[in-house]
Design an enzyme around this catalytic site. Structure first.
Site: not given
Length: 240
Positions: A90-92, A164, A175-176, A193
């Site tokens: 989602q949104v981050t 993601g 990735g992370i 998220c």
């Protein structure tokens, strides 16, 4: 509740004998769109057998991004650029003080299982945090890695790392992101998220009282990655 992903066999992600992953670190912030274009091209080259697998460590200038499950209402205050991207999630927020690791691996050489791959990334984060005596945990309904915050109250937890990913032809990218020392107020402009429960927030290693540098995290992250995914090659020059 701890996610059942924790019980997955991760040994199959070590790769075939002799396989090694290139390792790249960018010292200056990298524009998000430029990073995405690079990953797209590198993933295609890996799938074609023309390039080695790669882990790319970097920071971004402040930016909000939305994955394929993002909702418009999750962006409350667009104080920085907002980019829709093809990764999962989602949104981050990404920004200085956050260690982003873009992981480009060919799962056909390892294990063509997206769920297990996400679990392997979670395990890499958990082992990285363990180097600083921080216990990171999985959750059944929340992707990413969380730490318990009894100092805030019963049942309170904070997210310290996000995940993601995207795949093309079984090659991973995105990735992370591990929060080392970002400006945590920048997360207040979004619903990180998609998590709205007030008991669940966002934290960082420095917020937890650990004077950890990005270089410290890079060493721990590389060791953790190698223990899960196998050997890596020496760091590549910035022009690689």
């Amino acid at each position: 509740m701890v996610n059942s992903r924790e019980t997955l066999d991760l040994t199959t992600f070590a790769g075939p004998p002799g396989n090694a992953v290139a390792w790249r670190i960018s010292e200056q912030p990298v524009d998000y769109a430029e990073a995405t274009a690079f990953m797209e091209a590198r993933a295609a080259a890996i799938a074609a057998g023309e390039a080695a697998e790669l882990v790319w460590l970097l920071e971004h200038p402040p930016v909000y991004t939305s994955g394929t499950s993002g909702k418009p209402d999750d962006l409350r205050d667009p104080r920085f650029p907002f980019i829709a991207t093809g990764r999962g999630g989602q949104v981050t927020y990404h920004g200085p003080g956050q260690r982003v690791a873009y992981v480009m691996l060919d799962l056909k050489r390892r294990r063509p299982d997206v769920r297990a791959y996400v679990a392997a990334l979670e395990e890499t984060i958990i082992r990285t945090l363990d180097a600083f005596n921080v216990r990171g945990e999985r959750r059944e309904d929340r992707v990413g890695v969380w730490v318990r915050r009894p100092d805030k109250g019963a049942g309170f937890e904070d997210k310290i790392a996000a995940i993601g990913v995207r795949l093309k032809r079984w090659v991973t990218f995105h990735g992370i992101a591990i929060n080392v020392e970002p400006d945590l107020s920048h997360f207040q402009a979004i619903v990180p998220c998609g998590v709205t429960d007030p008991r669940y927030g966002v934290t960082s290693l420095v917020d937890l009282g650990l004077p950890v540098t990005m270089a410290d995290v890079d060493v721990a992250l590389r060791q953790a990655f190698e223990s899960v995914f196998g050997a890596t090659l020496a760091s590549l020059p910035e022009t690689a």
